[in-house]
Design a protein around this motif. Structure first.
Motif, PDB file in Angstrom:
ATOM      1  N   ILE A 291      -6.877   6.275   9.242  1.00 60.26           N
ATOM      2  CA  ILE A 291      -5.684   7.095   9.040  1.00 60.26           C
ATOM      3  C   ILE A 291      -6.107   8.516   8.706  1.00 60.26           C
ATOM      4  N   GLY A 292      -5.453   9.474   9.315  1.00 61.07           N
ATOM      5  CA  GLY A 292      -5.827  10.867   9.106  1.00 61.07           C
ATOM      6  C   GLY A 292      -7.236  11.172   9.573  1.00 61.07           C
ATOM      7  N   GLY A 293      -7.719  10.386  10.557  1.00 63.58           N
ATOM      8  CA  GLY A 293      -9.069  10.587  11.063  1.00 63.58           C
ATOM      9  C   GLY A 293     -10.154  10.066  10.140  1.00 63.58           C
ATOM     10  N   LYS A 294      -9.783   9.272   9.135  1.00 63.64           N
ATOM     11  CA  LYS A 294     -10.760   8.752   8.179  1.00 63.64           C
ATOM     12  C   LYS A 294     -10.615   7.237   8.041  1.00 63.64           C
ATOM     13  N   LYS A 295     -11.715   6.576   7.697  1.00 69.83           N
ATOM     14  CA  LYS A 295     -11.661   5.138   7.457  1.00 69.83           C
ATOM     15  C   LYS A 295     -10.872   4.868   6.180  1.00 69.83           C
ATOM     16  N   ALA A 296     -10.180   3.734   6.197  1.00 70.11           N
ATOM     17  CA  ALA A 296      -9.309   3.422   5.070  1.00 70.11           C
ATOM     18  C   ALA A 296      -9.135   1.921   4.952  1.00 70.11           C
ATOM     19  N   ALA A 297      -8.516   1.522   3.872  1.00 74.24           N
ATOM     20  CA  ALA A 297      -8.055   0.142   3.690  1.00 74.24           C
ATOM     21  C   ALA A 297      -6.537   0.173   3.636  1.00 74.24           C
ATOM     22  N   GLU A 298      -5.918  -0.725   4.392  1.00 79.62           N
ATOM     23  CA  GLU A 298      -4.463  -0.875   4.364  1.00 79.62           C
ATOM     24  C   GLU A 298      -4.124  -2.072   3.480  1.00 79.62           C
ATOM     25  N   VAL A 299      -3.252  -1.866   2.513  1.00 79.59           N
ATOM     26  CA  VAL A 299      -2.917  -2.911   1.545  1.00 79.59           C
ATOM     27  C   VAL A 299      -1.413  -3.170   1.596  1.00 79.59           C
ATOM     28  N   LYS A 300      -1.043  -4.434   1.794  1.00 77.16           N
ATOM     29  CA  LYS A 300       0.367  -4.813   1.818  1.00 77.16           C
ATOM     30  C   LYS A 300       0.617  -5.885   0.768  1.00 77.16           C
ATOM     31  N   GLY A 301       1.709  -5.743   0.069  1.00 80.63           N
ATOM     32  CA  GLY A 301       2.016  -6.736  -0.938  1.00 80.63           C
ATOM     33  C   GLY A 301       3.374  -6.483  -1.559  1.00 80.63           C
ATOM     34  N   VAL A 302       3.595  -7.096  -2.695  1.00 79.83           N
ATOM     35  CA  VAL A 302       4.871  -6.995  -3.401  1.00 79.83           C
ATOM     36  C   VAL A 302       4.621  -6.457  -4.804  1.00 79.83           C
ATOM     37  N   TRP A 303       5.426  -5.471  -5.194  1.00 80.54           N
ATOM     38  CA  TRP A 303       5.376  -4.961  -6.560  1.00 80.54           C
ATOM     39  C   TRP A 303       6.465  -5.643  -7.390  1.00 80.54           C
ATOM     40  N   GLU A 304       6.291  -5.603  -8.681  1.00 76.58           N
ATOM     41  CA  GLU A 304       7.322  -6.077  -9.594  1.00 76.58           C
ATOM     42  C   GLU A 304       7.299  -5.206 -10.838  1.00 76.58           C
ATOM     43  N   ILE A 305       8.326  -5.329 -11.645  1.00 72.17           N
ATOM     44  CA  ILE A 305       8.394  -4.574 -12.893  1.00 72.17           C
ATOM     45  C   ILE A 305       8.003  -5.487 -14.048  1.00 72.17           C
ATOM     46  N   HIS A 306       6.964  -5.076 -14.753  1.00 72.87           N
ATOM     47  CA  HIS A 306       6.516  -5.834 -15.927  1.00 72.87           C
ATOM     48  C   HIS A 306       7.633  -5.848 -16.973  1.00 72.87           C
TER      49      HIS A 306
ATOM     50  N   ASP B  26     -12.157   9.718   1.601  1.00 78.43           N
ATOM     51  CA  ASP B  26     -12.240  11.169   1.794  1.00 78.43           C
ATOM     52  C   ASP B  26     -13.568  11.660   1.228  1.00 78.43           C
ATOM     53  N   LYS B  27     -14.629  11.390   1.986  1.00 79.00           N
ATOM     54  CA  LYS B  27     -15.984  11.712   1.526  1.00 79.00           C
ATOM     55  C   LYS B  27     -16.163  13.215   1.332  1.00 79.00           C
ATOM     56  N   GLU B  28     -15.518  14.013   2.170  1.00 82.78           N
ATOM     57  CA  GLU B  28     -15.670  15.470   2.069  1.00 82.78           C
ATOM     58  C   GLU B  28     -15.248  15.984   0.700  1.00 82.78           C
ATOM     59  N   ASN B  29     -14.284  15.319   0.100  1.00 83.79           N
ATOM     60  CA  ASN B  29     -13.811  15.730  -1.224  1.00 83.79           C
ATOM     61  C   ASN B  29     -14.244  14.761  -2.322  1.00 83.79           C
ATOM     62  N   ASN B  30     -15.190  13.868  -1.990  1.00 81.43           N
ATOM     63  CA  ASN B  30     -15.791  12.957  -2.963  1.00 81.43           C
ATOM     64  C   ASN B  30     -14.729  12.172  -3.732  1.00 81.43           C
ATOM     65  N   ARG B  31     -13.792  11.582  -2.966  1.00 81.93           N
ATOM     66  CA  ARG B  31     -12.693  10.861  -3.612  1.00 81.93           C
ATOM     67  C   ARG B  31     -12.149   9.777  -2.687  1.00 81.93           C
ATOM     68  N   LYS B  32     -11.377   8.883  -3.286  1.00 85.81           N
ATOM     69  CA  LYS B  32     -10.521   7.978  -2.538  1.00 85.81           C
ATOM     70  C   LYS B  32      -9.098   8.542  -2.661  1.00 85.81           C
ATOM     71  N   MET B  33      -8.534   8.930  -1.550  1.00 90.79           N
ATOM     72  CA  MET B  33      -7.163   9.453  -1.551  1.00 90.79           C
ATOM     73  C   MET B  33      -6.208   8.281  -1.364  1.00 90.79           C
ATOM     74  N   ILE B  34      -5.259   8.122  -2.264  1.00 89.14           N
ATOM     75  CA  ILE B  34      -4.330   6.989  -2.220  1.00 89.14           C
ATOM     76  C   ILE B  34      -2.937   7.509  -1.883  1.00 89.14           C
ATOM     77  N   ILE B  35      -2.359   6.962  -0.813  1.00 88.99           N
ATOM     78  CA  ILE B  35      -0.958   7.246  -0.513  1.00 88.99           C
ATOM     79  C   ILE B  35      -0.244   5.903  -0.360  1.00 88.99           C
ATOM     80  N   GLU B  36       0.964   5.830  -0.878  1.00 91.81           N
ATOM     81  CA  GLU B  36       1.671   4.552  -0.906  1.00 91.81           C
ATOM     82  C   GLU B  36       3.162   4.747  -0.676  1.00 91.81           C
ATOM     83  N   GLY B  37       3.753   3.783   0.003  1.00 94.98           N
ATOM     84  CA  GLY B  37       5.194   3.726   0.135  1.00 94.98           C
ATOM     85  C   GLY B  37       5.690   2.411  -0.432  1.00 94.98           C
ATOM     86  N   PHE B  38       6.797   2.449  -1.147  1.00 99.90           N
ATOM     87  CA  PHE B  38       7.389   1.202  -1.644  1.00 99.90           C
ATOM     88  C   PHE B  38       8.902   1.327  -1.640  1.00 99.90           C
ATOM     89  N   THR B  39       9.562   0.178  -1.534  1.00103.72           N
ATOM     90  CA  THR B  39      11.021   0.135  -1.396  1.00103.72           C
ATOM     91  C   THR B  39      11.639  -0.743  -2.473  1.00103.72           C
TER      92      THR B  39
END
Length: 333
Positions: free
Chosen positions: A259-274, A289-302
Motif C-alpha cells: 500500500i502506498g508503494g510500500k510493504k505492509a500488513a493488512e489486519v481485519k477484525g472486530v473492535w469492542e468497547i472495554h 516506512d523504512k525511509e522514516n524509520n517507522r511503522k505508519m498505521i492507518i485504520e478504518g473502523f465502523t
C-alpha cells in the motif's frame, strides 16, 4: 450457444478495435453502471438453480472475513442470457456462464462499457464448468474487487477534504471525502469521522517505532497490544473507564499487502468497547516506512449497530488505499 458466440465475437472485435483505432476513431464505450460490490451473473436459470449456480454462490457470495455478521463478498443478480442486452450489458462487473462445447475461463476488460470486467466461463458439462469456475474464481474476485475499489475512489474524489492534518502530523496524504471531519488531533494521533444514519465511519492514523514488531512469533499478539494501548489512550467509550480494544474472543486476521508503494500488513477484525456493549469491524494497515524509520498505521473502523457493514468498510478500504507518502509539490509562484 449462439448467444455465447455473439459475446465472444463482440469482445474479440472490441479488443481488435482498441488496438487498431486511434484518437477519434476509437469505439465509444458508455460508462459502466451498478451498485458497489454488485455482480451481474448471466446464465440460464436452470443452471443457476443447480450445482453450477451453487459453485458461483460459494465463491462469489462467500462470507467476508472480519465482519461481525455474515455478509457476502458480492451481491449477486442472476439474469438469463436472453435479456443480456441494452443497458444490462453496461454493468461494471459481469460473470457470463454458459454450457457450450468450448471450454473457457478468462476475463475481458471493457467489453461493453468502461470501466468493466467480464469473466467468461463455459464448458460442455456441468462438471467442466465447475472446474473452470474453480480455476478462475480467485482471479475474477481479485479483478472485480480492484475494479470496485477504483470505482469507489472515483466517486468520492469528486469532493475531497482539504484538511492537512494527516500531512502536517505524519507527512502522508489520503484522498478523504470532504464530509469526513477531523474530530481529534493529538501528539501522534489523528482521528477523522463521518456520521452515517445509525453510527459513524472512522479513520485514525498514528506511527510506531520501526522495531516495534521485533518477533514474528508474537506478531498478532503485538498487533492486539498496540491497538489496545492506542484505544485506551485516544478512543474513549461512552462512560468513564471505557475505551476501544480488539475483540477478545477472536484473534484478528493478518495478510501481507502493499500500500502506498510500500510493504505492509493488512489486519481485519472486530473492535469492542472495554466495559460497554459496543462493537464493530476494523481494517488496519501497518506500513513499513523504512525511509522514516517507522511503522505508519492507518485504520478504518465502523460503528453501525444492526446495519450491514460491508459497503461501509469497503469505502474505508478504498480511502486507506489512496495513501501517498510523497510530499506535496510546492505551490507555483
Amino acid at each position: 450457444m449462439k448467444k455465447l458466440g455473439t459475446l465472444l465475437i463482440a469482445t474479440a472485435l472490441l479488443a481488435l478495435g482498441s488496438c487498431k483505432d486511434s484518437g477519434s476513431k476509437k469505439k465509444f464505450l458508455p460508462p459502466s453502471t451498478g451498485g458497489i460490490n454488485s455482480l451481474m451473473v448471466i446464465m440460464d436459470t436452470e443452471l443457476w438453480r443447480g450445482p453450477v449456480g451453487e459453485k458461483i454462490r460459494d465463491e462469489f457470495a462467500a462470507q467476508i472475513i472480519g465482519l461481525p455478521q455474515i455478509e457476502p463478498k458480492f451481491t449477486l443478480t442472476q439474469v438469463p442470457p436472453k435479456v443480456f442486452k441494452g443497458t444490462t450489458t453496461h454493468s461494471r462487473s459481469i460473470l457470463y456462464v454458459e454450457q457450450d462445447s468450448t471450454s473457457l475461463a478468462h476475463i475481458k476488460d471493457n467489453a461493453y462499457a468502461k470501466p468493466q470486467k467480464v469473466a467468461v466461463v463455459t464448458g460442455p458439462t456441468e462438471e467442466v464448468m465447475i472446474q473452470n469456475l474453480d480455476s478462475l474464481a480467485d482471479r475474477a474476485i481479485k479483478a472485480f474487487k480492484a475494479n470496485e475499489i477504483a470505482e469507489a475512489q472515483r466517486r468520492f474524489e469528486r469532493s475531497l477534504s482539504k484538511d492537512r492534518a494527516l500531512e502536517e502530523a505524519f507527512g502522508i496524504r489520503l484522498k478523504v471525502p470532504s464530509l469526513y471531519k477531523v474530530g481529534k488531533r493529538e501528539d501522534n494521533f489523528v482521528w477523522m469521522d463521518i456520521q452515517i444514519p445509525k453510527g459513524t465511519m472512522n479513520i485514525i492514523a498514528y506511527e510506531m517505532p520501526w522495531d516495534y514488531f521485533s518477533n514474528d512469533s508474537t506478531f498478532v499478539e503485538d498487533i492486539v497490544k498496540m491497538r489496545d494501548s492506542i484505544g485506551k489512550k485516544y478512543i474513549p467509550g461512552p462512560y468513564e473507564n471505557t475505551y476501544m480494544i480488539t475483540e477478545k474472543a477472536f484473534a484478528p486476521y493478518v495478510f501481507p499487502a502493499e500500500i502506498g508503494g510500500k510493504k505492509a500488513a493488512e489486519v481485519k477484525g472486530v473492535w469492542e468497547i472495554h466495559g460497554y456493549p459496543m462493537a464493530g469491524p476494523f481494517l488496519t494497515y501497518i506500513i513499513n516506512d523504512k525511509e522514516n524509520n517507522r511503522k505508519m498505521i492507518i485504520e478504518g473502523f465502523t460503528f453501525a449497530p444492526s446495519e450491514a457493514k460491508r459497503d461501509y468498510m469497503f469505502e474505508l478500504e478504498a480511502i486507506l488505499k489512496t495513501v501517498d507518502f510523497e510530499p506535496t509539490p510546492p505551490a507555483a509562484d
